[in-house]
Design a protein around this motif. Structure first.
Motif, PDB file in Angstrom:
ATOM      1  N   ASP A 333      20.768  26.145  47.813  1.00  0.00           N
ATOM      2  CA  ASP A 333      21.682  26.121  46.681  1.00  0.00           C
ATOM      3  C   ASP A 333      21.373  27.291  45.757  1.00  0.00           C
ATOM      4  O   ASP A 333      20.202  27.621  45.521  1.00  0.00           O
ATOM      5  CB  ASP A 333      21.538  24.811  45.900  1.00  0.00           C
ATOM      6  CG  ASP A 333      21.939  23.605  46.731  1.00  0.00           C
ATOM      7  OD1 ASP A 333      22.778  23.776  47.631  1.00  0.00           O
ATOM      8  OD2 ASP A 333      21.413  22.509  46.473  1.00  0.00           O
ATOM      9  N   LEU A 334      22.420  27.894  45.220  1.00  0.00           N
ATOM     10  CA  LEU A 334      22.270  29.010  44.294  1.00  0.00           C
ATOM     11  C   LEU A 334      23.178  28.774  43.098  1.00  0.00           C
ATOM     12  O   LEU A 334      24.365  28.468  43.261  1.00  0.00           O
ATOM     13  CB  LEU A 334      22.620  30.331  44.997  1.00  0.00           C
ATOM     14  CG  LEU A 334      22.428  31.626  44.209  1.00  0.00           C
ATOM     15  CD1 LEU A 334      22.131  32.770  45.155  1.00  0.00           C
ATOM     16  CD2 LEU A 334      23.679  31.977  43.393  1.00  0.00           C
ATOM     17  N   SER A 335      22.615  28.923  41.904  1.00  0.00           N
ATOM     18  CA  SER A 335      23.401  28.765  40.678  1.00  0.00           C
ATOM     19  C   SER A 335      23.166  29.992  39.799  1.00  0.00           C
ATOM     20  O   SER A 335      22.039  30.248  39.357  1.00  0.00           O
ATOM     21  CB  SER A 335      22.982  27.491  39.937  1.00  0.00           C
ATOM     22  OG  SER A 335      23.674  27.392  38.701  1.00  0.00           O
ATOM     23  N   LEU A 336      24.219  30.756  39.584  1.00  0.00           N
ATOM     24  CA  LEU A 336      24.149  31.957  38.755  1.00  0.00           C
ATOM     25  C   LEU A 336      24.830  31.666  37.425  1.00  0.00           C
ATOM     26  O   LEU A 336      25.994  31.251  37.386  1.00  0.00           O
ATOM     27  CB  LEU A 336      24.837  33.130  39.453  1.00  0.00           C
ATOM     28  CG  LEU A 336      24.900  34.445  38.676  1.00  0.00           C
ATOM     29  CD1 LEU A 336      23.496  34.946  38.360  1.00  0.00           C
ATOM     30  CD2 LEU A 336      25.686  35.495  39.456  1.00  0.00           C
ATOM     31  N   ASN A 337      24.112  31.894  36.338  1.00  0.00           N
ATOM     32  CA  ASN A 337      24.640  31.626  35.001  1.00  0.00           C
ATOM     33  C   ASN A 337      24.353  32.823  34.089  1.00  0.00           C
ATOM     34  O   ASN A 337      23.197  33.191  33.882  1.00  0.00           O
ATOM     35  CB  ASN A 337      24.007  30.363  34.425  1.00  0.00           C
ATOM     36  CG  ASN A 337      24.615  29.978  33.100  1.00  0.00           C
ATOM     37  OD1 ASN A 337      25.804  30.205  32.870  1.00  0.00           O
ATOM     38  ND2 ASN A 337      23.799  29.410  32.221  1.00  0.00           N
ATOM     39  N   PRO A 338      25.412  33.431  33.563  1.00  0.00           N
ATOM     40  CA  PRO A 338      26.833  33.178  33.821  1.00  0.00           C
ATOM     41  C   PRO A 338      27.260  33.806  35.147  1.00  0.00           C
ATOM     42  O   PRO A 338      26.516  34.585  35.742  1.00  0.00           O
ATOM     43  CB  PRO A 338      27.521  33.870  32.649  1.00  0.00           C
ATOM     44  CG  PRO A 338      26.600  35.005  32.317  1.00  0.00           C
ATOM     45  CD  PRO A 338      25.223  34.521  32.577  1.00  0.00           C
ATOM     46  N   SER A 339      28.468  33.488  35.592  1.00  0.00           N
ATOM     47  CA  SER A 339      29.004  34.059  36.820  1.00  0.00           C
ATOM     48  C   SER A 339      30.479  34.375  36.596  1.00  0.00           C
ATOM     49  O   SER A 339      31.064  34.023  35.565  1.00  0.00           O
ATOM     50  CB  SER A 339      28.829  33.081  37.979  1.00  0.00           C
ATOM     51  OG  SER A 339      29.548  31.881  37.737  1.00  0.00           O
ATOM     52  N   GLY A 340      31.044  35.034  37.590  1.00  0.00           N
ATOM     53  CA  GLY A 340      32.436  35.443  37.462  1.00  0.00           C
ATOM     54  C   GLY A 340      32.538  36.662  36.560  1.00  0.00           C
ATOM     55  O   GLY A 340      31.611  37.482  36.465  1.00  0.00           O
ATOM     56  N   GLU A 341      33.649  36.785  35.843  1.00  0.00           N
ATOM     57  CA  GLU A 341      33.858  37.929  34.962  1.00  0.00           C
ATOM     58  C   GLU A 341      33.479  37.548  33.534  1.00  0.00           C
ATOM     59  O   GLU A 341      33.974  36.553  32.989  1.00  0.00           O
ATOM     60  CB  GLU A 341      35.315  38.386  35.022  1.00  0.00           C
ATOM     61  CG  GLU A 341      35.586  39.653  34.215  1.00  0.00           C
ATOM     62  CD  GLU A 341      37.006  40.155  34.403  1.00  0.00           C
ATOM     63  OE1 GLU A 341      37.732  40.254  33.385  1.00  0.00           O
ATOM     64  OE2 GLU A 341      37.394  40.429  35.555  1.00  0.00           O
ATOM     65  N   VAL A 342      32.577  38.321  32.966  1.00  0.00           N
ATOM     66  CA  VAL A 342      32.082  38.058  31.612  1.00  0.00           C
ATOM     67  C   VAL A 342      32.275  39.328  30.786  1.00  0.00           C
ATOM     68  O   VAL A 342      31.847  40.414  31.202  1.00  0.00           O
ATOM     69  CB  VAL A 342      30.601  37.650  31.631  1.00  0.00           C
ATOM     70  CG1 VAL A 342      30.089  37.486  30.201  1.00  0.00           C
ATOM     71  CG2 VAL A 342      30.414  36.358  32.418  1.00  0.00           C
ATOM     72  N   THR A 343      32.892  39.165  29.608  1.00  0.00           N
ATOM     73  CA  THR A 343      33.103  40.292  28.698  1.00  0.00           C
ATOM     74  C   THR A 343      32.247  40.094  27.455  1.00  0.00           C
ATOM     75  O   THR A 343      32.317  39.057  26.790  1.00  0.00           O
ATOM     76  CB  THR A 343      34.586  40.410  28.303  1.00  0.00           C
ATOM     77  OG1 THR A 343      35.376  40.586  29.483  1.00  0.00           O
ATOM     78  CG2 THR A 343      34.805  41.589  27.370  1.00  0.00           C
ATOM     79  N   LYS A 344      31.422  41.103  27.155  1.00  0.00           N
ATOM     80  CA  LYS A 344      30.548  41.055  25.989  1.00  0.00           C
ATOM     81  C   LYS A 344      30.721  42.339  25.179  1.00  0.00           C
ATOM     82  O   LYS A 344      31.231  43.358  25.668  1.00  0.00           O
ATOM     83  CB  LYS A 344      29.079  40.915  26.424  1.00  0.00           C
ATOM     84  CG  LYS A 344      28.790  39.682  27.268  1.00  0.00           C
ATOM     85  CD  LYS A 344      28.960  38.395  26.496  1.00  0.00           C
ATOM     86  CE  LYS A 344      27.841  38.213  25.501  1.00  0.00           C
ATOM     87  NZ  LYS A 344      27.902  36.922  24.814  1.00  0.00           N
ATOM     88  N   GLN A 345      30.263  42.250  23.928  1.00  0.00           N
ATOM     89  CA  GLN A 345      30.331  43.411  23.056  1.00  0.00           C
ATOM     90  C   GLN A 345      29.014  44.191  23.129  1.00  0.00           C
ATOM     91  O   GLN A 345      27.953  43.612  23.360  1.00  0.00           O
ATOM     92  CB  GLN A 345      30.594  42.986  21.604  1.00  0.00           C
ATOM     93  CG  GLN A 345      31.926  42.270  21.413  1.00  0.00           C
ATOM     94  CD  GLN A 345      33.108  43.153  21.783  1.00  0.00           C
ATOM     95  OE1 GLN A 345      33.184  44.308  21.340  1.00  0.00           O
ATOM     96  NE2 GLN A 345      34.023  42.626  22.567  1.00  0.00           N
ATOM     97  N   ILE A 346      29.125  45.469  22.940  1.00  0.00           N
ATOM     98  CA  ILE A 346      27.942  46.304  22.989  1.00  0.00           C
ATOM     99  C   ILE A 346      26.952  45.851  21.909  1.00  0.00           C
ATOM    100  O   ILE A 346      27.332  45.491  20.792  1.00  0.00           O
ATOM    101  CB  ILE A 346      28.319  47.802  22.816  1.00  0.00           C
ATOM    102  CG1 ILE A 346      27.084  48.686  23.058  1.00  0.00           C
ATOM    103  CG2 ILE A 346      28.930  48.065  21.440  1.00  0.00           C
ATOM    104  CD1 ILE A 346      27.435  50.155  23.222  1.00  0.00           C
ATOM    105  N   GLY A 347      25.665  45.799  22.331  1.00  0.00           N
ATOM    106  CA  GLY A 347      24.625  45.341  21.429  1.00  0.00           C
ATOM    107  C   GLY A 347      24.354  43.861  21.516  1.00  0.00           C
ATOM    108  O   GLY A 347      23.337  43.382  20.994  1.00  0.00           O
ATOM    109  N   ASP A 348      25.248  43.098  22.175  1.00  0.00           N
ATOM    110  CA  ASP A 348      25.024  41.658  22.322  1.00  0.00           C
ATOM    111  C   ASP A 348      23.852  41.405  23.269  1.00  0.00           C
ATOM    112  O   ASP A 348      23.507  42.246  24.113  1.00  0.00           O
ATOM    113  CB  ASP A 348      26.267  40.962  22.882  1.00  0.00           C
ATOM    114  CG  ASP A 348      27.379  40.868  21.850  1.00  0.00           C
ATOM    115  OD1 ASP A 348      27.125  41.212  20.680  1.00  0.00           O
ATOM    116  OD2 ASP A 348      28.502  40.472  22.232  1.00  0.00           O
ATOM    117  N   ALA A 349      23.281  40.230  23.150  1.00  0.00           N
ATOM    118  CA  ALA A 349      22.267  39.774  24.113  1.00  0.00           C
ATOM    119  C   ALA A 349      22.959  38.910  25.168  1.00  0.00           C
ATOM    120  O   ALA A 349      23.900  38.171  24.853  1.00  0.00           O
ATOM    121  CB  ALA A 349      21.174  38.983  23.410  1.00  0.00           C
ATOM    122  N   LEU A 350      22.468  39.008  26.415  1.00  0.00           N
ATOM    123  CA  LEU A 350      23.054  38.211  27.493  1.00  0.00           C
ATOM    124  C   LEU A 350      21.933  37.739  28.426  1.00  0.00           C
ATOM    125  O   LEU A 350      21.438  38.501  29.263  1.00  0.00           O
ATOM    126  CB  LEU A 350      24.071  39.028  28.293  1.00  0.00           C
ATOM    127  CG  LEU A 350      24.731  38.280  29.462  1.00  0.00           C
ATOM    128  CD1 LEU A 350      25.536  37.087  28.957  1.00  0.00           C
ATOM    129  CD2 LEU A 350      25.587  39.221  30.280  1.00  0.00           C
TER     130      LEU A 350
END
Length: 583
Positions: A333-350
């Motif tokens: 089993d594999l769980s990737l978080n987050p997954s799919g398409e993710v849009t963030k702003q520059i300087g944000d933490a992820l």
């Protein structure tokens, strides 16, 4: 010339027969002949000078004679008596040798050669023996199979058309089978054809087989007598299928137990080592006490991880004879978080996590835009170059085809940021104005001259890399102007202006924006310089500590010296005072 004997000749012969004598020194003489060959019987008598004729006869079982051939010594004529069984089969030579063609069993008689003179009759008897080779023995009425621990008829060994009769012997793997009660039973019989007088011999074999008889050849032979003595004929080999009960049960798994994964189909095969093998078994699945009756195979489809456990099978009529095997259904089993398409702003933490759950230790590989990463990504402050397609892939090396992957498409957005620079050409004839822009989506750049408001289209742009690019123009202003750079994307519209003096007026140039590549090189150089400085500081600190320890020891030593010197001074003063007092 051949003719039948006349009455006058028979009369003379009858008068002399009473005087017939057996020639001294002549005993029984035997002629052996093969069935169908020509029997040749020499007379074995010296022909006397006063011979009148010679004659052959044979004796019936009651002793009465039957004359069959006559030859005159003077007329050289041959006469054969009317004996039906020898019609057209006799030949009498000049030396009174009698030949009988196409030898038959009925030709086994006592024949007598007779030479007749005027005053005597001489006789020489000959015994004829006829032999017929039997047919090659053959094993017939063969049992389709033999069963262990059961006395069963194996077959009949038959040999035909023998004379005299022969004897039949059975062999197992080339060794003679002797009668043994309850194990080897031999029944022999012979039968004679009343017409041909030939014998047919038959031997029946009853045999109790064991597992050692598997693939063991059985043969038989017939021993008979021929003209040259005793001979033997061998049959072809016969190999029998040996039935024996199952003594052990085994269970097999397909595919291999080490390669079973979720979604596969499992085929269990149960085998018994008996012959014939059992056709049905009981299969026991994990957690199910009752067996499932099936043929020797049982299939489970689309198995899940809860199918892991011990699988068993047994005989239907003997449940204690059982086999088992442990099966592990591998999972990943594999769980990737987050997954799919993710849009963030520059300087944000992820924060990014790829969680693995597997039946064994799994390997994990991170890829960014099809390039393998050295470590898993972590973003405390996002940059434009962090954008891309990330893939977390895991696999179980021991299980073929068991791998999982999840992807993250990271989009880093940012409002347009502008920085403008200018630079005068060394020739002094032109100036280069550059508008550096950061932002995502890619901002569109427009140039205008303040006052006139006209849009400058003749510009040169760099490639758009990691959210950055620039646009530059080259101008030769005759008077002071203000250039405006406008950058706009879906997030915002940003404007920045730069005053540019006339070409005739000298002014200070502004440094170009450092590219990402150069910035990294500068950072590396800075790190190197910092490292050198830190190293020098540490070396100086060590040197200072050593020097301090040295000085401390030196001071201690000087105190001891001063103390000693003080004591000397005091002693000297005391001595001087003493001298003064004495004076």
């Amino acid at each position: 010339m051949e003719s039948k004997a006349g009455p006058s000749c028979r009369l003379v012969f009858c008068l002399l027969i009473s005087a017939a004598v057996l020639r001294p020194g002549l005993g029984w003489y035997t002629v052996n002949s093969a069935y169908g060959d020509t029997i040749i019987m020499p007379c074995r008598l010296d022909v006397p000078q006063n011979l009148m004729f010679g004659k052959w006869k044979y004796e019936k079982p009651d002793g009465s004679p039957v004359f069959i051939a006559f030859r005159s010594s003077t007329k050289k004529s041959v006469q054969y008596d009317d004996v039906p069984e020898y019609k057209d089969r006799l030949s009498l030579s000049e030396n009174y040798t009698l030949s009988i063609s196409n030898a038959r069993i009925s030709d086994e008689k006592r024949f007598v050669c007779m030479l007749v003179t005027e005053d005597n009759v001489f006789e020489a008897p000959t015994i004829v023996k006829v032999f017929k080779q039997p047919s090659k023995p053959e094993i017939v009425s063969k049992a389709p199979f033999l069963e262990t621990e059961q006395l069963k008829k194996l077959g009949d060994c038959i040999s035909k058309d023998s004379y005299p009769d022969g004897n039949i012997t059975w062999y197992r793997n080339g060794k003679v089978l002797q009668p043994l009660e309850g194990v080897v039973v031999l029944i022999f019989k012979k039968q004679m054809d009343p017409v041909t007088q030939l014998y047919t011999m038959t031997s029946s074999l009853e045999y109790k087989a064991t597992k050692t008889d598997i693939q063991m050849p059985f043969t038989c032979s017939v021993t008979y007598y021929g003209p040259s003595g005793q001979k033997t004929l061998q049959s072809e080999q016969a190999i029998f299928d040996i039935y024996y009960p199952t003594e052990q049960v085994t269970i097999k798994v397909l595919p291999s137990k080490n390669a079973i994964k979720e979604g596969d189909s499992i085929t269990l095969t149960c085998l018994g080592n008996g012959n014939p093998p059992p056709e049905e078994f009981l299969f026991y699945l994990p957690g199910q006490p009752e067996g499932i009756r099936s043929s020797n195979t049982y299939t489970l489809t689309d198995v899940r991880r809860n199918a892991t456990g011990d699988y068993k099978c047994s005989l239907i009529d003997k449940k204690s004879m059982i086999a088992s095997t442990a099966i592990t259904v591998h999972y990943l089993d594999l769980s990737l978080n987050p997954s799919g398409e993710v849009t963030k702003q520059i300087g944000d933490a992820l924060p990014v996590s790829c969680t693995i759950s597997a039946s064994r230790n799994a390997t994990v590989v991170w890829m960014k835009d099809n390039i393998r990463l050295r470590s898993s990504p972590s973003f405390s402050s996002l940059h434009y170059q962090d954008a891309g397609n990330y893939v977390c892939e895991t696999a179980l090396q021991e299980v073929e085809g068991l791998k999982k992957r999840e992807s993250l498409t990271l989009i880093v957005e940012g409002k347009p940021q502008i920085k403008m620079t200018k630079k005068t050409d060394p020739s002094g004839l032109s100036k280069t104005i550059i508008c550096h822009v950061e932002g995502f989506p890619k901002p569109a750049i427009q140039w205008t001259i303040t006052g006139s408001g006209s849009v400058i289209n003749q510009t040169e742009e760099s490639p758009y890399i990691n959210g950055r690019y620039y646009s530059k123009i080259i101008i030769s202003p005759e008077e002071n102007v203000t250039l405006t750079c406008t950058a706009e994307n879906q997030l915002e519209r940003t404007v920045n202006s730069l005053n540019v003096s006339a070409i005739s007026i000298p002014e200070h140039d502004e440094a170009d924006e450092i590219s990402d590549e150069n910035r990294e090189k500068v950072n590396d150089q800075a790190k190197l310089i910092v490292g050198i400085v830190v190293g020098l500081l540490l070396a100086a600190l060590v040197a200072g500590v050593v020097y301090w320890l040295y000085m401390k020891k030196s001071k201690t030593a000087s105190k001891h010296v001063n103390k000693d010197l003080g004591n000397l001074e005091e002693n000297k003063k005391l001595e001087e005072n003493n001298h003064k007092t004495e004076a």
